[in-house]
Design a protein around this motif. Structure first.
Motif, PDB file in Angstrom:
ATOM      1  N   GLY A   1      24.500-129.006  29.312  1.00  0.00           N
ATOM      2  CA  GLY A   1      25.322-127.837  29.023  1.00  0.00           C
ATOM      3  C   GLY A   1      25.076-126.653  29.932  1.00  0.00           C
ATOM      4  N   GLU A   2      24.222-126.791  30.933  1.00  0.00           N
ATOM      5  CA  GLU A   2      23.934-125.704  31.875  1.00  0.00           C
ATOM      6  C   GLU A   2      24.362-126.113  33.279  1.00  0.00           C
ATOM      7  OE1 GLU A   2      22.722-122.654  31.372  1.00  0.00           O
ATOM      8  OE2 GLU A   2      22.633-122.944  29.218  1.00  0.00           O
ATOM      9  N   ASP A   3      24.731-125.124  34.097  1.00  0.00           N
ATOM     10  CA  ASP A   3      25.115-125.363  35.486  1.00  0.00           C
ATOM     11  C   ASP A   3      23.989-124.904  36.407  1.00  0.00           C
ATOM     12  OD1 ASP A   3      27.547-126.268  34.632  1.00  0.00           O
ATOM     13  OD2 ASP A   3      28.603-124.388  35.016  1.00  0.00           O
ATOM     14  N   TYR A   4      23.744-125.690  37.440  1.00  0.00           N
ATOM     15  CA  TYR A   4      22.705-125.364  38.424  1.00  0.00           C
ATOM     16  C   TYR A   4      23.266-125.572  39.828  1.00  0.00           C
ATOM     17  CZ  TYR A   4      19.829-126.202  34.269  1.00  0.00           C
ATOM     18  OH  TYR A   4      19.303-126.170  32.992  1.00  0.00           O
ATOM     19  N   GLY A   5      22.733-124.828  40.772  1.00  0.00           N
ATOM     20  CA  GLY A   5      23.134-124.992  42.157  1.00  0.00           C
ATOM     21  C   GLY A   5      21.919-125.064  43.059  1.00  0.00           C
ATOM     22  N   PHE A   6      21.982-125.927  44.063  1.00  0.00           N
ATOM     23  CA  PHE A   6      20.899-126.019  45.045  1.00  0.00           C
ATOM     24  C   PHE A   6      21.419-126.712  46.295  1.00  0.00           C
ATOM     25  CE2 PHE A   6      20.409-129.303  41.751  1.00  0.00           C
ATOM     26  CZ  PHE A   6      20.522-130.479  42.484  1.00  0.00           C
TER      27      PHE A   6
ATOM     28  N   ALA B   1      37.419-120.449  38.831  1.00  0.00           N
ATOM     29  CA  ALA B   1      36.561-120.743  39.977  1.00  0.00           C
ATOM     30  C   ALA B   1      35.989-119.417  40.451  1.00  0.00           C
ATOM     31  CB  ALA B   1      37.359-121.418  41.090  1.00  0.00           C
ATOM     32  N   GLU B   2      34.829-119.080  39.930  1.00  0.00           N
ATOM     33  CA  GLU B   2      34.190-117.812  40.274  1.00  0.00           C
ATOM     34  C   GLU B   2      32.715-117.900  39.918  1.00  0.00           C
ATOM     35  OE1 GLU B   2      36.228-114.892  37.908  1.00  0.00           O
ATOM     36  OE2 GLU B   2      35.128-115.393  36.083  1.00  0.00           O
ATOM     37  N   ASP B   3      31.926-117.035  40.500  1.00  0.00           N
ATOM     38  CA  ASP B   3      30.473-117.039  40.295  1.00  0.00           C
ATOM     39  C   ASP B   3      30.077-115.811  39.481  1.00  0.00           C
ATOM     40  OD1 ASP B   3      27.753-117.201  40.375  1.00  0.00           O
ATOM     41  OD2 ASP B   3      27.579-117.225  42.564  1.00  0.00           O
ATOM     42  N   PRO B   4      29.805-115.960  38.184  1.00  0.00           N
ATOM     43  CA  PRO B   4      29.418-114.804  37.375  1.00  0.00           C
ATOM     44  C   PRO B   4      28.175-114.094  37.895  1.00  0.00           C
ATOM     45  CG  PRO B   4      30.013-116.642  35.961  1.00  0.00           C
ATOM     46  CD  PRO B   4      29.944-117.173  37.358  1.00  0.00           C
ATOM     47  N   ALA B   5      27.240-114.850  38.498  1.00  0.00           N
ATOM     48  CA  ALA B   5      26.008-114.240  38.990  1.00  0.00           C
ATOM     49  C   ALA B   5      26.238-113.379  40.223  1.00  0.00           C
ATOM     50  CB  ALA B   5      24.970-115.327  39.305  1.00  0.00           C
ATOM     51  N   ALA B   6      27.385-113.534  40.880  1.00  0.00           N
ATOM     52  CA  ALA B   6      27.724-112.732  42.063  1.00  0.00           C
ATOM     53  C   ALA B   6      28.878-111.795  41.726  1.00  0.00           C
ATOM     54  CB  ALA B   6      28.081-113.637  43.236  1.00  0.00           C
TER      55      ALA B   6
ATOM     56  N   PRO C   1      22.164-114.923  32.951  1.00  0.00           N
ATOM     57  CA  PRO C   1      20.720-114.857  33.145  1.00  0.00           C
ATOM     58  C   PRO C   1      20.367-114.804  34.624  1.00  0.00           C
ATOM     59  CG  PRO C   1      21.391-117.058  32.467  1.00  0.00           C
ATOM     60  CD  PRO C   1      22.598-116.183  32.334  1.00  0.00           C
ATOM     61  N   PRO C   2      19.223-114.241  34.968  1.00  0.00           N
ATOM     62  CA  PRO C   2      18.820-114.151  36.375  1.00  0.00           C
ATOM     63  C   PRO C   2      18.572-115.536  36.965  1.00  0.00           C
ATOM     64  CG  PRO C   2      17.001-113.550  34.926  1.00  0.00           C
ATOM     65  CD  PRO C   2      18.208-113.680  34.056  1.00  0.00           C
ATOM     66  N   PRO C   3      18.565-115.620  38.296  1.00  0.00           N
ATOM     67  CA  PRO C   3      18.317-116.917  38.938  1.00  0.00           C
ATOM     68  C   PRO C   3      17.025-117.538  38.421  1.00  0.00           C
ATOM     69  CG  PRO C   3      18.960-115.283  40.569  1.00  0.00           C
ATOM     70  CD  PRO C   3      18.752-114.547  39.293  1.00  0.00           C
ATOM     71  N   ARG C   4      17.058-118.833  38.246  1.00  0.00           N
ATOM     72  CA  ARG C   4      15.893-119.538  37.729  1.00  0.00           C
ATOM     73  C   ARG C   4      15.772-120.867  38.451  1.00  0.00           C
ATOM     74  NH1 ARG C   4      20.297-120.708  35.261  1.00  0.00           N
ATOM     75  NH2 ARG C   4      20.673-122.507  33.921  1.00  0.00           N
ATOM     76  N   GLU C   5      14.576-121.400  38.446  1.00  0.00           N
ATOM     77  CA  GLU C   5      14.411-122.703  39.066  1.00  0.00           C
ATOM     78  C   GLU C   5      15.064-123.779  38.196  1.00  0.00           C
ATOM     79  OE1 GLU C   5      10.263-123.482  39.451  1.00  0.00           O
ATOM     80  OE2 GLU C   5      10.057-124.245  37.421  1.00  0.00           O
ATOM     81  N   VAL C   6      15.560-124.821  38.841  1.00  0.00           N
ATOM     82  CA  VAL C   6      16.157-125.927  38.113  1.00  0.00           C
ATOM     83  C   VAL C   6      15.033-126.663  37.380  1.00  0.00           C
ATOM     84  CG1 VAL C   6      17.592-127.981  38.292  1.00  0.00           C
ATOM     85  CG2 VAL C   6      17.879-126.117  39.941  1.00  0.00           C
ATOM     86  N   PRO C   7      15.154-126.883  36.053  1.00  0.00           N
ATOM     87  CA  PRO C   7      14.068-127.523  35.316  1.00  0.00           C
ATOM     88  C   PRO C   7      13.814-128.952  35.793  1.00  0.00           C
ATOM     89  CG  PRO C   7      16.000-127.246  33.923  1.00  0.00           C
ATOM     90  CD  PRO C   7      16.273-126.506  35.180  1.00  0.00           C
TER      91      PRO C   7
ATOM     92  N   ILE D   1      30.954-107.693  28.005  1.00  0.00           N
ATOM     93  CA  ILE D   1      30.236-108.491  29.007  1.00  0.00           C
ATOM     94  C   ILE D   1      29.133-107.675  29.664  1.00  0.00           C
ATOM     95  CG2 ILE D   1      30.468-109.637  31.246  1.00  0.00           C
ATOM     96  CD1 ILE D   1      33.178-110.674  30.305  1.00  0.00           C
ATOM     97  N   ALA D   2      29.430-106.429  30.045  1.00  0.00           N
ATOM     98  CA  ALA D   2      28.408-105.592  30.681  1.00  0.00           C
ATOM     99  C   ALA D   2      27.246-105.335  29.733  1.00  0.00           C
ATOM    100  CB  ALA D   2      29.023-104.274  31.135  1.00  0.00           C
ATOM    101  N   ARG D   3      27.546-105.112  28.464  1.00  0.00           N
ATOM    102  CA  ARG D   3      26.486-104.803  27.489  1.00  0.00           C
ATOM    103  C   ARG D   3      25.581-106.002  27.233  1.00  0.00           C
ATOM    104  NH1 ARG D   3      29.590-102.746  24.398  1.00  0.00           N
ATOM    105  NH2 ARG D   3      29.952-104.306  22.780  1.00  0.00           N
ATOM    106  N   HIS D   4      26.131-107.204  27.290  1.00  0.00           N
ATOM    107  CA  HIS D   4      25.348-108.403  26.990  1.00  0.00           C
ATOM    108  C   HIS D   4      25.080-109.242  28.246  1.00  0.00           C
ATOM    109  CE1 HIS D   4      25.722-107.638  22.713  1.00  0.00           C
ATOM    110  NE2 HIS D   4      27.029-107.495  22.860  1.00  0.00           N
ATOM    111  N   ALA D   5      25.130-108.594  29.412  1.00  0.00           N
ATOM    112  CA  ALA D   5      25.011-109.325  30.676  1.00  0.00           C
ATOM    113  C   ALA D   5      23.703-110.093  30.783  1.00  0.00           C
ATOM    114  CB  ALA D   5      25.148-108.362  31.849  1.00  0.00           C
TER     115      ALA D   5
END
Length: 661
Positions: free
Chosen positions: A562-567, A339-344, A449-455, A440-444
């Motif tokens: 297969g992708e996670d999104y938040g809004f 339970a953690e947020d990789p983007a943060a 990936p950076p924030p993106r709009e939900v398709p 992980i740092a090398r392939h971050a």
């Protein structure tokens, strides 16, 4: 063999030990804090005893209380699992004094390996190579700074009394040394009650390779092959595999021999792990974990052994059943679902698990967990949800099986690293075995990936399932209870408004004669359908996919394709204007304790500047300014225990007055 066993731990390791012990006919006794009263390990136990409030220091770290429970319940042995009291020599001795078997090594071995500095001196005497550094008793800032200059930068500061990445800081220049030293000491003091540190040369592209060792009381000490644990974030492991790939036969043999020599040097008994830093064909002793490791399942998968069973048998005085280790069979790989947020920056998250289901257990796939759907991840303990393990005759196939298992895994309700893990195991460099601790740092860029709009397809699927759930929930005899969108003239229309990482999105769902179509952001109509008969599925333009989401207080965590999104869901009929909170308000992302507040009202801060440090879930979280500004208000002080959402600092734009209220 023991008739009864107390498990002095919680979560997945407590459940794991119980499954093995019960299969062996052993009665299982659990202990639990107030936060774990409804936990899975409590439900599984034959008998469960409360031991105190949620903080670990008031419950799972209360050695005297756990021994009281063992005596009262008639437990003949205590298994400490990992973490908490598992590497506490005083606890091992207290068990022995109480006439209770401690399932682990003797206290003397725990003490010998408990100090990183002392253990390195011991290894030098045993002929095991160690990383150049400083392991001395003089802990003054002046001596440590002088030794850092002698070793050279970059170097690594490490807590002397523990592991798991706590109190570990890389330092790249002399100018940063004292600040990083202070931070490492704070973490070490909080995690281990001991702020002593050691310094080591920081290798540029090291691998973290470890050897599982096992020893009985009859003089037999063996290795059970290698594991690679190089893929880490915050110096804590995320992915482990066995055997460690791409080692020369000669290096592998040296590692096996060094690990066995290390165990014999301290009179080791039971299961343990000797960890090494490997760079090229060089290997250096790092530390010994005098307990079972989180990653033990990959060793079990390639050897066919149940390590917990043999821990219990050896603790009961039985000899190991072999003089030489069994040959490894195939390859195994494990990931830790957190339970953690990789983007943060992999910030831990708290909340209830919604719709949690792991992969179906089958040949070559295993799930180890201590939670169920609707259980809560709290700020009091490690945020690991589960371990997902896969094995196959060869490495590439094991990764393919693991990828399929992760694709089957469903959960929502809070931020997790599930999508990150899916990308990790499929990354070409990972599949190729190009590993080191900087992976992980090398392939971050690819892994996070950076924030993106939900398709639009994901939003259309969400709208179809979400509104179908609401419709079924409100089915009744009266037409006024139904949310079918029926109208006398024209098609039914339902509107959803939300905000994702990019902006505000609008979804209009039309219903006509049982068919649905979604219009996202004014685009073309997309035919959609929802099926709730077996989980949640949505058809988007004729293609069916599983949809998993939770919506707590308007915050939606969605998994689709297969992708996670938040809004966040918004009220589509609310008047235009203000958000609930000012953009400059920096609040606690999770409950925790304030370690430092580094600014005061009226201070000017720059974007990215650290304004406060919060300690939560065994981690120091740095609260940084999102933009240039002036501190308008400080809402807490060092030492405060604060809840999620508590104001830490509020910033005003740099051109506004910042007089404190």
């Amino acid at each position: 063999m023991f008739r009864s066993l107390l498990i002095a731990n919680r979560g997945e390791i407590a459940c794991r030990i119980m499954r093995t012990a019960r299969r062996m006919g052993i009665r299982c006794i659990a202990v639990f804090s107030e936060a774990d009263a409804d936990a899975l390990h409590v439900a599984m136990a034959d008998e469960a005893h409360p031991i105190g409030p949620p903080p670990a220091r008031d419950s799972y770290l209360r050695a005297e209380r756990i021994i009281e429970v063992a005596r009262a319940s008639g437990a003949e042995a205590i298994h400490p699992g990992y973490g908490f009291l598992s590497e506490n020599a005083d606890f091992a001795e207290a068990c022995s004094s109480a006439g209770i078997v401690f399932v682990g090594p003797p206290a003397s071995a725990i003490r010998a390996m408990g100090s990183k500095a002392d253990s390195k001196a011991l290894m030098v005497a045993a002929g095991v190579p160690v990383v150049p550094g400083y392991h001395g008793e003089d802990q003054s800032e002046e001596r440590l700074a002088a030794e850092a200059a002698r070793i050279g930068f970059p170097l690594l500061i490490k807590a002397s009394a523990g592991g798991g990445g706590k109190g570990m800081r890389p330092v790249h220049s002399a100018a940063d040394f004292l600040d990083e030293l202070a931070g490492a000491r704070r973490e070490a003091r909080a995690a281990f009650g001991d702020d002593r540190v050691l310094l080591e040369r920081y290798l540029q592209r090291p691998r973290h390779v470890e050897v599982q060792v096992f020893a009985d009381r009859h003089g037999r000490t063996i290795h059970l092959h290698t594991r690679d644990c190089s893929v880490q974030r915050r110096h804590q492991k995320v992915l482990e595999e066995a055997p460690a790939p791409d080692l020369s036969p000669a290096l592998r043999e040296r590692l096996h021999a060094a690990a066995v020599a290390a165990a014999r040097a301290v009179g080791y008994v039971n299961a343990g792990t000797v960890e090494f830093i490997v760079e090229g064909d060089d290997a250096f002793f790092m530390e010994m974990n005098t307990r079972l490791q989180v990653e033990h399942p990959v060793t079990e998968m390639i050897t066919g052994l149940d390590l917990v069973e043999w821990q219990l048998r050896v603790a009961a005085g039985e000899p190991l059943p072999f003089e030489e280790p069994p040959e490894p069979r195939g390859h195994a790989v494990e990931v830790r679902l957190y339970a953690e947020d990789p983007a943060a920056e992999f910030r831990p998250s708290v909340g209830a698990l919604k719709g949690f289901s792991g992969p179906a257990e089958r040949e070559g796939v295993r799930l180890d967990t201590g939670v169920r759907s609707e259980d809560r991840i709290t700020a009091h303990y490690d945020p690991m949800i589960a371990k997902i393990i896969a094995a196959a005759p060869e490495r590439r196939m094991a990764f393919e099986r693991l990828g399929a298992a992760l694709a089957e895994t469903r959960l929502g309700g809070l931020a997790t690293n599930l999508a990150f893990l899916r990308r990790l195991v499929a990354h070409p460099a990972m599949v190729a075995g190009d590993l080191d601790t900087g992976f992980i740092a090398r392939h971050a860029a690819a892994l996070i990936p950076p924030p993106r709009e939900v398709p639009p397809e994901a939003l259309a699927a969400f709208a179809a399932v979400h509104l179908e759930r609401l419709r079924q929930r409100h089915l009744g005899d009266s037409p006024w209870d139904r949310l079918s969108g029926f109208r006398l003239f024209g098609p039914g229309e339902e509107v959803l408004l939300l905000r994702d990482d990019v902006g505000v999105r609008r979804i209009v769902l039309h219903r006509r004669r049982g068919a649905m179509a979604a219009i996202v952001d004014g685009g073309t109509a997309i035919p959609v359908a929802a099926d709730l008969s077996d989980g949640s599925r949505a058809s988007v333009d004729g293609v069916w996919r599983h949809v998993s989401f939770s919506a707590d207080d308007g915050v939606v965590a969605l998994t689709f394709g297969g992708e996670d999104y938040g809004f966040r869901l918004l009220d589509p009929y609310a008047p235009r204007g203000g958000e609930a909170a000012a953009e400059g308000r920096l609040s606690a992302p999770i409950p925790g304790r304030v370690v430092q507040v580094l600014v005061a009202a009226g201070d000017r801060v720059a974007r990215g500047q650290v304004v406060a440090i919060l300690e939560a879930m065994k981690t120091e979280l740095r609260i940084v300014a999102p933009a240039d500004g002036i501190v308008a208000h400080v809402g807490c002080a060092a030492g405060d225990s604060i809840e999620e959402g508590t104001e830490i600092v509020t910033l005003a734009p740099p051109d506004e007055s910042a007089s404190p209220p």
